[in-house]
Scaffold this active site. Structure first.
Site, PDB file in Angstrom:
ATOM      1  N   ARG A 104      35.656  40.029  53.547  1.00  0.00           N
ATOM      2  CA  ARG A 104      37.058  39.927  53.959  1.00  0.00           C
ATOM      3  C   ARG A 104      37.204  40.450  55.368  1.00  0.00           C
ATOM      4  O   ARG A 104      36.862  41.591  55.640  1.00  0.00           O
ATOM      5  CB  ARG A 104      37.912  40.825  53.051  1.00  0.00           C
ATOM      6  N   THR A 108      42.542  39.975  59.297  1.00  0.00           N
ATOM      7  CA  THR A 108      43.273  38.784  58.820  1.00  0.00           C
ATOM      8  C   THR A 108      43.287  38.687  57.303  1.00  0.00           C
ATOM      9  O   THR A 108      44.063  37.914  56.741  1.00  0.00           O
ATOM     10  CB  THR A 108      42.612  37.505  59.360  1.00  0.00           C
ATOM     11  N   ASP A 200      38.032  50.203  45.940  1.00  0.00           N
ATOM     12  CA  ASP A 200      37.115  49.144  46.372  1.00  0.00           C
ATOM     13  C   ASP A 200      36.002  49.029  45.329  1.00  0.00           C
ATOM     14  O   ASP A 200      35.194  49.952  45.158  1.00  0.00           O
ATOM     15  CB  ASP A 200      36.537  49.500  47.748  1.00  0.00           C
ATOM     16  N   ASP A 203      32.387  49.524  46.629  1.00  0.00           N
ATOM     17  CA  ASP A 203      32.105  50.923  46.965  1.00  0.00           C
ATOM     18  C   ASP A 203      31.966  51.776  45.715  1.00  0.00           C
ATOM     19  O   ASP A 203      31.085  52.640  45.626  1.00  0.00           O
ATOM     20  CB  ASP A 203      33.248  51.499  47.838  1.00  0.00           C
TER      21      ASP A 203
HETATM   22  N1  URA Z   1      38.751  44.324  46.621  1.00  0.00           N
HETATM   23  C1  URA Z   1      38.536  45.510  46.022  1.00  0.00           C
HETATM   24  O1  URA Z   1      37.401  45.919  45.834  1.00  0.00           O
HETATM   25  N2  URA Z   1      39.611  46.239  45.653  1.00  0.00           N
HETATM   26  C2  URA Z   1      40.876  45.823  45.831  1.00  0.00           C
HETATM   27  O2  URA Z   1      41.793  46.535  45.437  1.00  0.00           O
HETATM   28  C3  URA Z   1      41.066  44.577  46.446  1.00  0.00           C
HETATM   29  C4  URA Z   1      39.998  43.843  46.840  1.00  0.00           C
END
Ligand code: URA
Length: 209
Positions: A104, A108, A200, A203
């Site tokens: 991502r 943007t 995330d 992560d």
């Molecule tokens: N990707 C993620 O890992 N967590 C989110 O909250 C949104 C996208």
């Protein structure tokens, strides 16, 4: 919601709650994701067609059910998709695997492709795209459109958590692709994270933060 299945099984909901907690360790998060993926896989494959095959048990010959048709393809959206993929392959070891590398763009929030590798006969197979978080929907839509451009016609999308914004964007863009998720959360924040969410997913799964 049309085309969207929320998997409300108590075990799924219980495990998801533990995954959401900020104090859950990387090892715990990974183990739970693997466990939950087995349950989600069960649900997303619930209506696969069966045929019968003659087998011999120690006591008798019988006509026994067996999966009909060609093998499945699990398409993992890197890198977080691999957390769902591992458990799904435990359940369907013969499935083929596609990898779609998308990141991502932080400014943007658009999906940028950096890798794609898939079996060549996607058109003959049921393709189940896996990615834990359906947030803006941009990566999910890009992944499915890429698979379609390579011939896939029978596609399902499996995630762990979805934002209403992502569900809306995805189902409007791809009304022919059913979505399976364990929960639909409240909203996206200004950085594109699902709230309350779980942070995330990549992560948390790999301990990279
Ligand atoms: N990707 C993620 O890992 N967590 C989110 O909250 C949104 C996208």
């Amino acid at each position: 919601m049309k085309g969207v299945t929320v998997v409300t099984h108590p075990l799924v909901q219980h495990k998801l709650t533990i995954m959401r907690k900020k104090e859950t360790s990387t090892a715990g998060f990974r183990r739970l994701l693997r466990e939950i993926s087995l349950l989600l896989c069960y649900e997303v494959t619930r209506d696969l067609e069966l045929t019968t095959v003659e087998i011999e048990t120690p006591l008798a010959i019988m006509q026994a059910p067996t999966l009909e048709g060609k093998k499945l393809v699990f398409a993992s959206v890197l890198r977080a998709g691999n957390g769902l993929l591992d458990g799904m392959l435990d359940l369907v070891p013969a499935a083929r695997v596609a990898h779609i590398g998308l990141y991502r763009d932080h400014d943007t929030l658009q999906a940028v492709e950096y890798f794609f590798k898939a079996p060549s006969d996607l058109g003959d197979r049921l393709v189940i795209v896996v990615d834990p978080m359906l947030a803006t929907g941009n990566s999910a839509i890009a992944a499915v459109e890429k698979l379609k451009s390579r011939g896939a016609t029978n596609i399902r999308y499996l995630c762990l958590l979805a934002a209403p914004e992502g569900i809306k964007a995805f189902t409007e863009a791809l009304p022919d692709v059913p979505v399976f998720t364990a929960a639909i959360d409240e909203k996206l924040n200004e950085k594109g994270y699902i709230v309350p969410g779980l942070g995330d997913a990549g992560d948390r799964m790999y301990g990279t933060k």
